[in-house]
Scaffold this motif. Structure first.
Motif, mmCIF file in Angstrom:
data_model
loop_
_atom_site.group_PDB
_atom_site.id
_atom_site.type_symbol
_atom_site.label_atom_id
_atom_site.label_comp_id
_atom_site.label_asym_id
_atom_site.label_seq_id
_atom_site.Cartn_x
_atom_site.Cartn_y
_atom_site.Cartn_z
ATOM 1 N N GLY A 112 -0.940 -1.871 -3.077
ATOM 2 C CA GLY A 112 -1.059 -1.767 -4.718
ATOM 3 C C GLY A 112 -2.094 -2.753 -5.164
ATOM 4 O O GLY A 112 -2.330 -3.165 -6.201
ATOM 5 N N GLN A 113 -3.159 -3.198 -4.239
ATOM 6 C CA GLN A 113 -4.031 -4.149 -4.658
ATOM 7 C C GLN A 113 -3.586 -5.457 -5.412
ATOM 8 O O GLN A 113 -4.014 -6.115 -6.361
ATOM 9 C CB GLN A 113 -5.133 -3.499 -5.879
ATOM 10 N N ALA A 114 -2.517 -5.834 -4.630
ATOM 11 C CA ALA A 114 -1.800 -7.153 -5.236
ATOM 12 C C ALA A 114 -2.396 -8.126 -4.695
ATOM 13 O O ALA A 114 -2.326 -9.371 -5.269
ATOM 14 C CB ALA A 114 -0.321 -7.154 -4.821
ATOM 15 N N GLU A 125 3.246 -8.507 -9.631
ATOM 16 C CA GLU A 125 3.343 -7.386 -10.471
ATOM 17 C C GLU A 125 2.698 -6.007 -10.023
ATOM 18 O O GLU A 125 3.050 -4.990 -10.613
ATOM 19 C CB GLU A 125 2.608 -7.732 -11.780
ATOM 20 N N LYS A 126 1.970 -5.973 -9.020
ATOM 21 C CA LYS A 126 1.459 -4.906 -8.421
ATOM 22 C C LYS A 126 1.876 -4.675 -7.010
ATOM 23 O O LYS A 126 1.431 -3.664 -6.422
ATOM 24 C CB LYS A 126 -0.179 -5.236 -8.404
ATOM 25 N N CYS A 127 2.778 -5.479 -6.451
ATOM 26 C CA CYS A 127 3.258 -5.477 -5.111
ATOM 27 C C CYS A 127 4.210 -4.153 -4.958
ATOM 28 O O CYS A 127 5.242 -4.482 -5.634
ATOM 29 C CB CYS A 127 3.784 -6.932 -4.602
ATOM 30 N N GLY A 169 9.099 -4.399 -7.231
ATOM 31 C CA GLY A 169 8.323 -3.177 -6.596
ATOM 32 C C GLY A 169 8.203 -1.917 -7.367
ATOM 33 O O GLY A 169 8.173 -1.766 -8.543
ATOM 34 N N LEU A 170 8.215 -0.610 -6.396
ATOM 35 C CA LEU A 170 8.270 0.534 -6.819
ATOM 36 C C LEU A 170 9.511 0.800 -7.699
ATOM 37 O O LEU A 170 10.393 0.483 -7.468
ATOM 38 C CB LEU A 170 8.051 1.322 -5.955
#
Length: 618
Positions: free
Chosen positions: A562-564, A579-581, A612-613
């Protein structure tokens, strides 16, 4: 520092229940479905009584990290033997995005752009098969028996989990609590006495302060660990107890996938299953499953033995989608949702201790995945069913959940099952991949065709021991001086290396169209997006920042789904943005450095966390 939130001991609320389950996936679904069916008699009275609430059925609670019971998982193809045994009258039309397998193909993909690293045998196959190829692809005349899933089923695990969960909650005999991450097991020596929930209202570093709420301790006679291969409870047990002699968890893969509305006129029919090999790199496998309603789940698997220090699943997936064989049917489609998940690819040799005093393990984290057939969902469900049968047996006999009793009731069932028999056949099937891609394919063929009697030898190494330097990987392709310039420029811009290096060696840039070919960041916002609730500690940390500062590969950044995890322009450890994980756990094994205090682990610490998602399709 542990993988769970690091806080001093503080007073914590305590509760007691009979059984606590960690993680709600196919394994927990199989367990709870089997268990609840045996907790009441036909007249509605309890078949056995709760130890904590006399006169009532046993109290069963399942905690799930994700914010809903169907979030953050993926599409699957499976023979579905154990699932159908649990639901003999299963009507797939009652489950959204489910269908029987009607057409299955293995497709060899030639490189249409000339940028992949194809060994001599692949280049020879490219030439030999060219006369039969259409759109740079060759459809194999048959599916190898060990890979074949027909007759079987395809479905979205998210939708399946919601269907199973609704049935369970309707019984009133099991509680499923999503949005409830568990930090760690409560251990007394080698015994487990329940679980500790994650602290809330804390800073990113996990420090408790005014207004914080320490995680509750949930005591239970039996803790069922079903939190998958990257779950904090299972991994905590692995560290504390070790693995059985000779076992290891050195082989992994990331599954990167998306759900797509296919364009009008697409000739893929519901029930179509594709397995692809050969592109975008020989080590990367592709998959595609077509659901009713002109919808498909598709993506790639990137394994840990793909020795590329800047391996990125997202861009590789886009190149795979753009292959002429696929793109002529995908062009004009729309991405509905996207996601990723780590897969434990050691199979039976990744099996931990399956039980002990007060605990039992089921599902993928228990080593149930069959690495020859590439299947794990039905196997995970089956392990849950076996544990459910075992627990009912012990309940009815009034026996405690000791290691000896669980060994006799659960592990004995598992050893006598088809899951075990087929896992033994598959155990050495991927050893060849530890040496080379060609030995890997040959080894799988030998194992599959001889039912496990003949295997290609190989020796698995920890992922961090396999990853070469960027300079070594690109030797002969990019001069070291140029790599230094690219690295310096990317560092100045705070960018990862993979795009610049892939561009340099001939991979064409992705023609983003904003509908199907979208930027990585846009994918994070599609189909429910990625988000994290406030008040939780960061669940990704780095054991030794100085090790990170000296690292020149930073595979954790390149491979982050996720580019986290991103470049820290000030040096030191990479930056993490929860927030991107997507909680795929890829960072655990996509790290080229060992923890200085534990050489078996990498320098990345992955603990319990929220968010997450948010997609029930993926």
């Amino acid at each position: 520092m542990s993988d769970s939130t690091d806080t001093p001991e503080v007073p914590r609320a305590e509760m007691e229940t009979d059984i606590v389950c960690v993680g709600f996936g196919p394994a927990a679904g199989g367990f709870l479905t089997t268990l609840t069916r045996g907790l009441k008699r036909e007249d509605g009275t309890p078949a056995v009584e709760s130890a904590v609430m006399p006169g009532m059925p046993p109290q069963v609670i399942c905690y799930e990290r994700a914010d809903d019971i169907g979030f953050g998982v993926s599409g699957v193809v499976t023979k579905g033997r154990a699932i159908r045994a649990s639901f003999p009258d299963l009507d797939l039309s009652q489950i959204p995005m489910a269908h029987e397998v009607t057409d299955e193909k293995v497709v060899y993909l030639r490189d249409p752009v000339g940028a992949s690293r194809r060994p001599g045998a692949f280049r020879l196959a490219d030439k030999a098969l060219s006369r039969w190829m259409e759109d740079d692809a060759f459809e194999l005349p048959y599916v190898p028996p060990f890979l074949k899933k027909h007759p079987g089923m395809i479905f979205s695990i998210g939708q399946f989990n919601q269907w199973v969960g609704s049935n369970l909650m309707g019984t009133g005999l099991a509680q499923i609590w999503p949005g409830s991450p568990v930090a760690a097991p409560l251990m007394e020596g080698r015994a487990v006495r329940g679980v500790r929930m994650v602290d809330q209202g804390v800073g990113k570093d996990g420090a408790l302060g005014p207004g914080s709420m320490p995680g509750m301790d949930m005591k239970a006679a039996l803790t069922v660990v079903a939190d998958g291969p990257v779950g904090p409870v299972g991994r905590h047990l692995d560290r504390e107890l070790g693995l059985p002699e000779g076992n290891h968890q050195h082989e992994w893969a990331i599954g990167m996938k998306c759900v797509v509305d296919l364009p009008e006129g697409c000739d893929w029919q519901p029930g179509t299953v594709l397995h692809t090999i050969g592109y975008p790199e020989p080590e990367i496998f592709g998959f595609l499953y077509v659901y009713p309603g002109n919808v498909a789940s598709l993506g790639i698997f990137v394994p840990s033995w793909f020795d590329n220090p800047v391996r990125t699943a997202y861009r590789s997936m886009q190149h795979w989608m753009l292959h002429p064989y696929l793109w002529k049917r995908l062009q004009g489609g729309t991405m509905r949702s996207w996601g990723a998940k780590s897969l434990q690819e050691s199979g039976r040799r990744g099996e931990p201790f399956l039980c002990g005093d007060g605990f039992a393990r089921i599902g993928e984290g228990s080593g149930s995945t069959n690495v020859l057939t590439g299947s794990g969902v039905d196997e995970a469900w089956a392990t849950g069913v076996m544990l459910g049968e075992a627990v009912l047996e012990l309940m009815q006999a009034g026996k405690p959940y000791t290691r000896e009793n669980l060994e006799a009731a659960y592990v004995a069932r598992r050893r006598a099952s088809w899951v075990e028999a087929e896992a033994k056949v598959a155990e050495k099937s991927r050893d060849g991949f530890t040496a080379s891609i060609m030995k890997g394919f040959l080894g799988m063929a030998l194992t599959g065709l001889t039912n496990g009697l003949v295997n290609m030898p190989g020796s698995a190494r920890k992922p961090q021991d396999r990853i070469p330097t960027v300079e070594d990987y690109y030797k002969g392709y990019i001069a070291q001086g140029e790599i230094r310039e690219i690295r310096a420029e990317c560092a100045r811009q705070g960018k990862s290396l993979h795009d610049a290096l892939m561009d340099r060696v001939g991979w064409p840039q992705i023609p983003l169209d904003g509908t199907l070919l979208v930027s990585h960041q846009d994918a994070l916002l599609m189909g429910g997006k990625v988000q994290a609730a406030p008040g939780y500690a960061d669940h990704v940390r780095f054991a030794d920042p100085y090790t990170c500062e000296a690292c020149r590969e930073q595979v954790c950044i390149e491979a982050c789904s996720g580019q986290a995890i991103t470049v820290n322009t000030e040096g030191g450890a990479p930056l993490f943005d929860r927030e991107k994980c997507v909680h795929c756990g890829a960072c655990i094994w996509n790290c080229s450095k060992s923890d200085p205090k534990d050489k078996e682990r990498t320098n990345v610490r992955f603990g319990a966390g929220s968010g997450g998602l948010h997609s029930v399709e993926n």
